[in-house]
Design an enzyme around this catalytic site. Structure first.
Site, PDB file in Angstrom:
ATOM      1  N   SER A  54       7.136  -5.081   5.280  1.00 36.38           N
ATOM      2  CA  SER A  54       6.635  -5.702   6.516  1.00 36.38           C
ATOM      3  C   SER A  54       5.136  -5.931   6.384  1.00 36.38           C
ATOM      4  O   SER A  54       4.430  -5.095   5.824  1.00 36.38           O
ATOM      5  CB  SER A  54       6.859  -4.800   7.733  1.00 36.38           C
ATOM      6  OG  SER A  54       6.302  -5.421   8.898  1.00 36.38           O
ATOM      7  N   TYR A  67       5.095  -7.421  15.946  1.00 33.70           N
ATOM      8  CA  TYR A  67       5.220  -6.232  15.097  1.00 33.70           C
ATOM      9  C   TYR A  67       5.893  -5.105  15.874  1.00 33.70           C
ATOM     10  O   TYR A  67       6.872  -4.509  15.404  1.00 33.70           O
ATOM     11  CB  TYR A  67       3.831  -5.804  14.635  1.00 33.70           C
ATOM     12  CG  TYR A  67       3.807  -4.637  13.676  1.00 33.70           C
ATOM     13  CD1 TYR A  67       4.323  -4.756  12.392  1.00 33.70           C
ATOM     14  CD2 TYR A  67       3.228  -3.422  14.037  1.00 33.70           C
ATOM     15  CE1 TYR A  67       4.277  -3.692  11.497  1.00 33.70           C
ATOM     16  CE2 TYR A  67       3.171  -2.357  13.150  1.00 33.70           C
ATOM     17  CZ  TYR A  67       3.697  -2.496  11.879  1.00 33.70           C
ATOM     18  OH  TYR A  67       3.644  -1.444  10.996  1.00 33.70           O
ATOM     19  N   PHE A 124       0.836  -1.210   0.000  1.00 36.49           N
ATOM     20  CA  PHE A 124       0.000   0.000   0.000  1.00 36.49           C
ATOM     21  C   PHE A 124       0.871   1.261   0.000  1.00 36.49           C
ATOM     22  O   PHE A 124       0.858   2.042  -0.965  1.00 36.49           O
ATOM     23  CB  PHE A 124      -0.930  -0.077   1.221  1.00 36.49           C
ATOM     24  CG  PHE A 124      -1.584   1.198   1.627  1.00 36.49           C
ATOM     25  CD1 PHE A 124      -2.212   2.025   0.701  1.00 36.49           C
ATOM     26  CD2 PHE A 124      -1.603   1.577   2.975  1.00 36.49           C
ATOM     27  CE1 PHE A 124      -2.836   3.207   1.098  1.00 36.49           C
ATOM     28  CE2 PHE A 124      -2.225   2.751   3.377  1.00 36.49           C
ATOM     29  CZ  PHE A 124      -2.827   3.573   2.437  1.00 36.49           C
TER      30      PHE A 124
END
Ligand code: UDP
Length: 317
Positions: free
Chosen positions: A79, A149, A15
């Protein structure tokens, strides 16, 4: 062009990465877009194929990265980035934040390239200081489901600062707050694509918890402008980029129902573990150092994003 600057974008088919590839091309860069396509997709960059100076390389950056020729900047955006993705890919998430960042920094050192790390508001965890300034050290559960994360990104920041201090690599760290816009994946589980898709399907919007948790949503065009300015600044400590306009998730759901004109109801589902109760960037630093602040209103940004999802559905139908 012998003097044309050249960039590497890891996660370039994602994105944010795809929007950054576009911006760099528009600024006159040749662009190497690298992605292993686990969560990114060729659909995000296919309009760039054939553009002069653009190449795509399918590669997992947790392995040694080879790029022939000059590199002036490396933007490390690889990621998984949505809670659902990193819960399903916990080891890959830890590896790309640690090993992947190490490889990308090693490449930056070898090429003498400027390095920009995509960090995150998740480094603040479930924050006890509100809004969050860069000086806040955060409240992260290292062993909870989001730890894969949060800790990977915290380690990535530490490694970036170590390469900066010890190897003199020219580095930048952007802490990205919730960002939305075209090319988010419909099924990535994040609140924006999920609510929009549910509304367009006429299905109920699934608010987690009682919806009183807050987020602050930044349109991708604003984010890219902030990153571009940070990249070109001389500022090497972490910097927040995000939109301080904060709202509850319930208010956000109501806004999506209103803008789409959908007849959807709102239903309530259990709150995921360690879901931060509040989040809002303090952007004093970005205002001061970069002269940056967001310009796209939520109304306008959501309208553009909804249009993207509508067009995507028409193409897929
Ligand atoms: N959320 C929700 N319904 C959904 C997806 C997300 O209520 O279908 C909530 C989620 O619990 C969180 C907020 O929306 O409080 C933002 O979630 P997202 O996954 O977009 O990212 P986060 O900000 O948590 O990293």
């Amino acid at each position: 062009m012998a003097d044309q600057p050249r960039a590497l974008v890891t996660g370039g088919a994602g994105f944010l990465g795809s929007h950054l590839c576009e911006r760099l091309l528009a600024e006159g860069y040749a662009v190497v877009c690298m992605d292993n396509l686990i969560t990114g997709s060729v659909g995000n960059i296919e309009h760039l194929f054939g553009r002069e100076g653009f190449v795509f390389v399918k590669h997992d950056v947790t392995n040694y990265i080879h790029v022939a020729g000059r590199l002036d900047v490396i933007l490390h955006f690889a990621s998984p980035a949505s809670p659902i993705d990193y819960l399903q890919l916990p080891i890959q998430t830890l590896k790309v934040g640690s090993l992947g960042t190490h490889k990308a920094l090693g490449l930056a050192k070898a090429k003498g390239a400027r390095f920009l790390l995509a960090s995150t508001s998740e480094v603040y965890g479930d924050p006890q200081i509100h809004p969050q300034p860069e000086s806040y050290w955060g409240n992260v559960n290292p062993v909870g489901p989001r730890g894969v994360y949060d800790e990977a990104k915290r380690f990535a920041e530490a490694l970036t600062m170590a390469y900066h201090r010890f190897h003199d690599v020219d580095t930048r760290i952007v802490r990205i707050f919730n960002t939305y816009g075209p090319r988010m994946r419909a099924g990535d589980g994040r609140v924006v694509p999920t609510f929009i898709t549910q509304a367009l399907d006429g299905k109920p919007l699934t608010v987690f918890g009682d919806g009183s948790q807050t987020r602050s949503f930044c349109h991708v065009d604003d984010l890219v402008e902030g990153i571009w300015r940070l990249l070109n600044s001389e500022y090497s400590d972490p910097m927040n980029i995000g939109n301080p306009a904060e709202m509850t998730v319930l208010q956000f759901a109501e806004e999506i129902v209103r803008i789409t004109g959908a007849g959807s109801e709102i239903t309530f589902e259990p709150l995921p573990e360690d879901d931060p109760k509040v989040r809002q960037p303090d952007i004093t630093l970005a205002r001061k150092v970069l002269g940056w602040e967001p310009r796209v209103s939520l109304e306008e940004g959501l309208a553009r994003t909804i249009l993207y999802f509508e067009e995507l559905r028409r193409r897929q139908a």
